[in-house]
Motif scaffolding. Sequence first.
Motif, mmCIF file in Angstrom:
data_model
loop_
_atom_site.group_PDB
_atom_site.id
_atom_site.type_symbol
_atom_site.label_atom_id
_atom_site.label_comp_id
_atom_site.label_asym_id
_atom_site.label_seq_id
_atom_site.Cartn_x
_atom_site.Cartn_y
_atom_site.Cartn_z
ATOM 1 N N GLY A 134 9.651 -2.757 7.508
ATOM 2 C CA GLY A 134 9.129 -4.115 7.439
ATOM 3 C C GLY A 134 10.062 -5.023 6.650
ATOM 4 N N ASP A 135 9.808 -6.308 6.716
ATOM 5 C CA ASP A 135 10.596 -7.258 5.932
ATOM 6 C C ASP A 135 10.345 -7.064 4.444
ATOM 7 O OD1 ASP A 135 11.539 -8.393 8.266
ATOM 8 O OD2 ASP A 135 9.918 -9.883 8.350
ATOM 9 N N PRO A 136 11.346 -7.331 3.601
ATOM 10 C CA PRO A 136 11.146 -7.249 2.150
ATOM 11 C C PRO A 136 9.965 -8.110 1.716
ATOM 12 C CG PRO A 136 13.473 -7.518 2.661
ATOM 13 C CD PRO A 136 12.726 -7.709 3.958
ATOM 14 N N GLY A 137 9.062 -7.509 0.930
ATOM 15 C CA GLY A 137 7.896 -8.230 0.444
ATOM 16 C C GLY A 137 6.724 -8.251 1.400
ATOM 17 N N SER A 138 6.887 -7.703 2.609
ATOM 18 C CA SER A 138 5.794 -7.696 3.578
ATOM 19 C C SER A 138 4.734 -6.676 3.188
ATOM 20 C CB SER A 138 6.325 -7.377 4.977
ATOM 21 O OG SER A 138 6.878 -6.070 5.013
ATOM 22 N N GLY A 139 3.581 -6.800 3.817
ATOM 23 C CA GLY A 139 2.492 -5.883 3.504
ATOM 24 C C GLY A 139 2.851 -4.434 3.761
ATOM 25 N N ILE A 140 3.535 -4.175 4.870
ATOM 26 C CA ILE A 140 3.874 -2.787 5.203
ATOM 27 C C ILE A 140 4.863 -2.213 4.200
ATOM 28 C CG2 ILE A 140 5.791 -3.363 6.767
ATOM 29 C CD1 ILE A 140 3.179 -0.563 7.271
ATOM 30 N N GLU A 141 5.751 -3.037 3.677
ATOM 31 C CA GLU A 141 6.718 -2.567 2.690
ATOM 32 C C GLU A 141 6.062 -2.239 1.355
ATOM 33 O OE1 GLU A 141 10.541 -2.214 2.698
ATOM 34 O OE2 GLU A 141 9.524 -1.548 4.508
ATOM 35 N N LYS A 142 4.910 -2.825 1.094
ATOM 36 C CA LYS A 142 4.213 -2.578 -0.174
ATOM 37 C C LYS A 142 3.396 -1.294 -0.137
ATOM 38 C CE LYS A 142 3.887 -7.492 -1.320
ATOM 39 N NZ LYS A 142 2.975 -8.649 -1.516
ATOM 40 N N ILE A 143 3.230 -0.712 1.044
ATOM 41 C CA ILE A 143 2.482 0.547 1.151
ATOM 42 C C ILE A 143 3.451 1.689 0.859
ATOM 43 C CG2 ILE A 143 1.111 2.034 2.635
ATOM 44 C CD1 ILE A 143 0.313 -0.467 4.205
ATOM 45 N N VAL A 144 3.492 2.097 -0.387
ATOM 46 C CA VAL A 144 4.435 3.126 -0.832
ATOM 47 C C VAL A 144 3.685 4.149 -1.681
ATOM 48 C CG1 VAL A 144 6.550 3.619 -2.086
ATOM 49 C CG2 VAL A 144 6.336 1.462 -0.841
ATOM 50 N N ALA A 145 3.666 5.387 -1.236
ATOM 51 C CA ALA A 145 3.049 6.480 -1.998
ATOM 52 C C ALA A 145 3.821 7.756 -1.684
ATOM 53 C CB ALA A 145 1.575 6.632 -1.650
ATOM 54 N N PRO A 146 5.023 7.873 -2.230
ATOM 55 C CA PRO A 146 5.885 9.002 -1.857
ATOM 56 C C PRO A 146 5.328 10.349 -2.308
ATOM 57 C CG PRO A 146 6.804 7.818 -3.724
ATOM 58 C CD PRO A 146 5.637 7.008 -3.243
ATOM 59 N N ALA A 147 5.644 11.375 -1.529
ATOM 60 C CA ALA A 147 5.251 12.745 -1.857
ATOM 61 C C ALA A 147 6.381 13.436 -2.599
ATOM 62 C CB ALA A 147 4.921 13.503 -0.585
ATOM 63 N N GLY A 148 6.039 14.490 -3.329
ATOM 64 C CA GLY A 148 7.048 15.324 -3.968
ATOM 65 C C GLY A 148 7.388 16.492 -3.062
#
Length: 204
Positions: A174-188
Amino acid sequence: MSQEPIQNTDAAISSILDRFAIEDLLTSYARAIDRLDIELLKSLYHEDARTEHAWFEGTARDFADKVIAFSRDTFASTMHHVTHTHIALNGDAAAAESYYYAYHLLEGDIDKVAGFFGKSYAERCAEDGTINDGHEFISGGRYVDSLTKREGVWRFANRETTVEWKHFRPATHGDPGSGIEKIVAPAGRDRNDVAYRAFAAIGR
């Protein structure tokens, strides 16, 4: 024809428990691969087990060493899904056919992309500006397993993996700052992953 009633309750309960144990092996395999947990992966197989896995044929213990190292060096993340399984039991032996699909994300320069996907794909991505965006490889097939219960414990005795379709493409963002870019929950990809903490909290 109507189904015959179960005459032996103990046998029925034993069958249910065996099936649960086998299903746990199948899902634990996905967890071991995605979390790069070599100890867990090796524990799913009998010591003399063998496996045939697309690019590998040999002992399951050797496969575990090779697949964990390969996945760590090649992919930024993976997610394996076991969708549905047919299990047949015969005493302390069983067979299982499980459908799967697997997602892999590869990140790297043009040489790494070409090494896995091929030179022509890498060159096309370089031309259209997607070479550094990451690349998704998705495949599907079946795990076909022979399992045995030894000393009361079910483990894989032999596994053959089919690969029946493959798809790969540049990853999308997604574009920087977009809603999709804010969905971040990385796994280990190790025992620091949230799942290990949750199970450790109850002593498992």
